[in-house]
Design a protein around this motif. Structure first.
Motif, mmCIF file in Angstrom:
data_model
loop_
_atom_site.group_PDB
_atom_site.id
_atom_site.type_symbol
_atom_site.label_atom_id
_atom_site.label_comp_id
_atom_site.label_asym_id
_atom_site.label_seq_id
_atom_site.Cartn_x
_atom_site.Cartn_y
_atom_site.Cartn_z
ATOM 1 N N ALA A 81 -29.338 -28.074 -19.139
ATOM 2 C CA ALA A 81 -28.834 -26.988 -18.891
ATOM 3 C C ALA A 81 -27.038 -26.648 -19.837
ATOM 4 O O ALA A 81 -27.128 -26.422 -20.273
ATOM 5 C CB ALA A 81 -28.882 -26.844 -17.612
ATOM 6 N N VAL A 119 -31.766 -21.165 -16.956
ATOM 7 C CA VAL A 119 -31.728 -20.812 -17.916
ATOM 8 C C VAL A 119 -32.137 -19.769 -18.497
ATOM 9 O O VAL A 119 -32.527 -18.834 -19.355
ATOM 10 C CB VAL A 119 -31.438 -21.667 -18.143
ATOM 11 N N GLN A 142 -24.440 -23.948 -19.456
ATOM 12 C CA GLN A 142 -24.246 -23.484 -17.821
ATOM 13 C C GLN A 142 -23.500 -24.693 -17.444
ATOM 14 O O GLN A 142 -24.168 -26.046 -17.842
ATOM 15 C CB GLN A 142 -25.763 -23.541 -17.538
#
Length: 966
Positions: A236, A959, A241
């Motif tokens: 991620a 995601v 992210q």
């Protein structure tokens, strides 16, 4: 572009370059940010720079600026690391997942090229080398060849990834251990993002990272904030992210004084680990400060930072100071980088002042002068034992590993090959040794084993070695390489200088070489039953050992180079010689390993070894000579040398001055520049690999190493509503301190286990099984090895106790498996899945402690486990469970499965999470009905972002949907 609500954006000129920075002192007039610990200042800069990215708000910056040191963590922030570091065991499945995400993106009508690391990701191949050959000059060559034979397909896949993803680099095999390469080469201390600032200026900010190995924290010793995460979180982060986290408590660890003569960095870190485990630092940052910090070389700081997972903290960081700059320059970083690091740290209030004391949640203090030579074991890193007590403690622990019928009362009879008890006689004395004391040592003399303090006062503990308890003994005659000897409980069958913890530290590595030299000069050698190995953390180590002439001495005692990588510490110790292994298993001997590592959990080091001890590299050499843990280095001669002289440890132990002088003479800056000049190029084996081409990977159904990840199969563009858990059954009821090593597949693959059966069914011979770690890119192998550790104890009721290993009790009466009888966990889970029955796991305290093994969570998910109910969780595994869509729950305070009368045969229903999560809320508790027992469990989804991940079925699905929507 940042929102810049606080006007923190500014410039910093260093030399002839100007950088954009975000000044922390812009907040000082309103918030006293100067009082913040070093680590929180780094996080504050991170928020200032990323404000407005959709996850960072003005309010979250204010929450950190007004941090209450004493309050329980409650405010969420979103941390964006500058880079991601991976090793190959966890890196391969991460790249598998990215490749599978590209396929899923295409299947959902999106652009596969959107799946691309948005921050630099660097992978070091270091976990695949195994100690097959040892104790001879050809060991390195043989092990390297076997490594490529076993892992060619994995390495081809990683080279494909290096070409397919722009921001992904791979350090090839036989180069070094990821954490040492990170420390010596990859780390920047201050990161520069060219062109990211206004008007095209380069942006400078603290070097931060996450890594797919819990010992990523080793780089904390360099002032770089980073910690281990599962491959799930790392993926991620690679995809841009931010990592959600609660602002942590920060424990200040004040260091005063300096290490005494005879104590090593290993002894220090084992002391720190014991102290911080007693303090309780799980989920917290630890930050070192005080005048004692200035006396610790960078390598010692890195050794301490490395062990952060062992004492449970998220990070264990040292601030930047003159020693940081010295190390960066010495390891070959350019002058411009050194100037930037110093100027930036001073401008941002990140430079260590030993006279200042930041605000901390709690302060722990250690006087370095009180550290004594130590080991740790036999199964946990925090169980420190003063070397002077090692024999007594070993005998007490042995009773837990030897059955009553084995007790033969060997008493003080010595093992074959070990000098007998008796008068000490005249011992050989080396004029240069700090351990050159007469038989009656002066008060306060700091020698391994004497138990004295350093202030000339009384001993720390009284040691009466004349009344050591007798111990069980089962002597088995063994013939190996033409030599006959007897093997017994406590014999050291593995002595390994291994792992990043110590092989980054020149002082302890040189000390090991000097011990070998002195022992060799006196006519000592290792015992014939000891498997010895040397696995340095980088090529530099070999260079300075060679330059000092110590490689020859280590080779003479069997510590030949076996490879550059994480070997014994992660279970890649390789098989014991067949006669040794047979004797151990036939007689059920409790033999031991001694390693200079950071992990000694049960079943980790070798399937043949029950008791494992951590020790400094020079002590590893000493134990190889002694050949047994049933040994007192103070009272017992370590062997008989030339001329029949009894030799003691103090006769071969080097002085601190001798070690320091040798390091100064043999370790030069040019070694680092030479070793890392072409670090990404690799050798002929690496260059000769046939590489797949194309932006999307061509999966093979015949592969037993690389298979398409199943997490995205049939995935809809929008997540389905969360559902409560109805009619679940218990897969396992487990006790306290169950580690991710117990849960995640690790080590060797047994032929009779489900994973072994699977591989044989696919034409793989047992000799080619390789390790679980090497097969992490194949979920079919990995789910069969989840919860299959040979030391896992499932204590669920319903019949006779289950044997150790991957067993459960199948509770349905549907004919798929015998009801109530033992079954492989994998087989039972498959039967439950066919019946549509969800599963839960019951755990005790510290569930999921240990490494950041993403497969401990991935395997849990793929086996059909919907919830884990434990008394407490360790940080990484709890987060990984959420990241895989598994609900982590805690028993009510003070309660446990046993106190509630649960034996694991009940049917579970868990309600209350669905309504809350579907409404966008974060539930605090849920109702659990287990048979006739009802209780409210605490929901350990700790942040709103984690709630998003759980709603989507895991972070990867979240995601992918975000990228698809964009």
């Amino acid at each position: 572009m940042t929102t810049n609500s606080f006007g923190a954006k500014d410039t910093l000129s260093v030399g002839d370059r100007t950088y954009e920075i975000f000044r922390l002192d812009a907040l000082q007039a309103k918030y006293d940010v100067a009082r913040l610990p070093y680590s929180l200042k780094i996080l504050l800069e991170n928020l200032l720079r990323t404000e407005g990215n959709g996850a960072v708000t003005k309010e979250s910056i204010e929450a950190l600026a007004t941090w209450d040191a004493k309050a329980a963590p409650s405010d969420e922030i979103a941390y964006t690391p500058a880079r991601v570091v991976l090793q190959d065991f966890t890196g391969v499945p991460a790249v598998v997942d990215l490749a599978a995400m590209r396929d899923a993106m295409a299947e959902l009508g999106g652009d596969p090229s959107k799946i691309e690391p948005l921050v630099p990701a660097e992978l070091v191949i270091d976990h695949s080398v195994q100690v097959d050959a040892f104790g001879n000059p050809e060991a390195f060559r043989v092990n390297a060849e076997k490594e490529f034979e076993r892992n060619e397909e994995r390495y081809q896949f990683l080279r494909w990834g290096q070409n397919a993803f722009d921001a992904f680099k791979v350090v090839p095999p036989d180069t070094g251990i990821v954490h040492q390469v990170n420390l010596e080469y990859l780390s920047r201390a201050v990161f520069v993002n060219d062109g990211a600032g206004a008007d095209g200026l380069p942006q400078a900010y603290p070097d931060t990272l996450v890594g797919t190995d819990s010992h990523t924290t080793m780089v904390n010793g360099l002032g770089v904030l980073g910690w281990g995460v599962g491959g799930i979180e790392a993926e991620a982060a690679m995809l841009g992210q931010p990592i959600p986290m609660l602002i942590p408590n920060v424990i200040g660890f004040k260091l005063v004084g300096e290490l005494p003569e005879g104590a090593t960095a290993t002894d220090l870190v084992l002391t720190v680990t014991e102290l911080l485990r007693q303090t309780g630092v799980v989920g917290k940052f630890v930050e070192f400060f005080g005048e004692g910090v200035t006396r610790l070389p960078l390598a010692d700081r890195a050794t301490i930072g490395n062990m952060s997972p062992e004492f449970g903290s998220t990070a264990a960081i040292f601030p930047i100071d003159a020693e940081t700059i010295r190390y960066l320059g010495f390891t070959g970083r350019p002058k411009e980088q050194l100037e930037l690091v110093e100027a930036y740290a001073k401008a941002q209030g990140l430079w260590h002042d030993p006279e200042e004391e930041p605000t901390f949640s709690q302060i722990v203090e250690l006087d370095l002068s009180t550290v004594v030579p130590s080991i740790s074991g036999p199964k946990r890193p925090q169980d420190r034992i003063s070397l002077s007590e090692a024999k007594v403690e070993f005998r007490e622990a042995l009773g837990n590993y030897v059955t009553a019928e084995d007790e033969g009362g060997a008493g003080d009879d010595r093992e074959p090959g070990v000098a007998p008890h008796g008068p000490t006689g005249e011992s050989y004395v080396d004029e240069g040794s700090s351990l050159s004391f007469p038989a009656s040592d002066p008060p306060g003399a700091q020698v391994p084993g004497n138990g004295h303090g350093s202030d000339g006062g009384e001993p720390q503990r009284e040691h009466d070695h004349s009344n050591v308890a007798t111990r069980p003994s089962t002597r088995v005659e063994v013939e190996l390489d033409g030599e006959t000897f007897e093997l017994d409980h406590g014999h050291v069958v593995i002595a390994a200088i291994t792992s990043c913890t110590n092989t980054s530290n020149p002082a302890v590595m040189v000390a090991a070489g000097l011990v070998a030299r002195k022992a060799r000069e006196l006519g000592l050698n290792r015992q014939p039953w000891v498997k010895t190995s040397l696995a340095p953390g980088s090529l530099v180590v070999t260079d300075y050992l060679d330059r000092a002439g110590l490689s020859e001495d280590l080779d003479a005692l069997g510590f030949n180079l076996v490879g550059y990588g994480c070997t014994t510490c992660i279970g890649n110790s390789g098989p014991l010689p067949e006669p040794i292994s047979k004797a151990v298993n036939d007689a059920d001997l409790a033999v031991t390993s001694v390693l200079s590592g950071n992990r000694n959990f049960e079943g980790r080091i070798s399937p043949d070894v029950k008791m494992n001890y951590l020790a400094s590299p020079p002590l590893v050499v000493a134990y190889a000579i002694a050949g047994t843990m049933d040994f007192d280095f103070e009272a017992d001669p370590i062997g008989v040398g030339d001329g029949g002289r009894e030799i003691f440890l103090k006769d071969i132990w080097p002085s601190t001055k001798e070690v320091a002088q040798t390091v100064e003479d043999c370790l030069q800056a040019d070694m680092f520049r030479k070793s890392y000049a072409q670090v990404f190029d690799g050798d002929a084996n690496w260059q000769g690999l046939q590489i797949p081409t194309g932006d999307r990977y061509e999966w093979s159904d015949d592969s037993t190493y690389i298979r398409k990840a199943p997490y995205f199969d049939g995935m809809p563009a929008e997540p389905a509503p969360v559902e409560d858990i109805q009619g679940a059954r218990v897969m396992a009821k487990l006790g306290d301190s169950v580690t991710t090593d117990h849960i995640s597949p690790a080590g060797s693959i047994k032929r009779e286990a489900p994973a072994g059966q699977y591989l044989e069914a696919h034409g793989v011979k047992p000799a080619d099984f390789n390790s679980y770690g090497s097969r992490r890119g194949n979920h079919e192998t990995m789910i069969r090895g989840t919860f299959a550790n040979i030391r896992l104890k499932n204590v669920m009721g319903g019949g006779d106790p289950l044997p150790e290993g991957g067993y459960t009790r199948y509770l349905l009466d549907d004919g798929k498996l015998p009801q109530g009888e033992k079954a492989w966990i994998y087989d039972a889970c498959q039967a439950y899945a066919e019946a549509g029955v969800p599963l839960v796991v019951l755990g005790g305290k510290e569930y999921g402690s240990g490494s950041s093994r993403d497969w401990a969570a991935k395997g849990t998910n793929l086996l059909g486990v919907k919830a884990v109910i434990a008394e407490s969780f360790e940080r990484i595994h709890r987060s990984n469970l959420v990241g895989m869509g598994v609900l982590p729950l805690q028993f009510p305070e003070g309660e446990s499965a046993d106190s509630l009368g649960l034996d694991g045969t009940e049917e579970f229903t868990i309600t209350g999470q669905a309504d809350a999560l579907n409404a966008g809320d974060l539930p605090k508790t849920v109702k659990v009905q287990a048979g006739d027992v009802s209780f409210d469990a605490v929901v350990r989804i700790d942040t709103p972002k984690e709630a998003d991940y759980y709603r989507h079925g895991g972070v990867l699905l979240y995601v992918l949907r975000q990228l698809l929507a964009a």
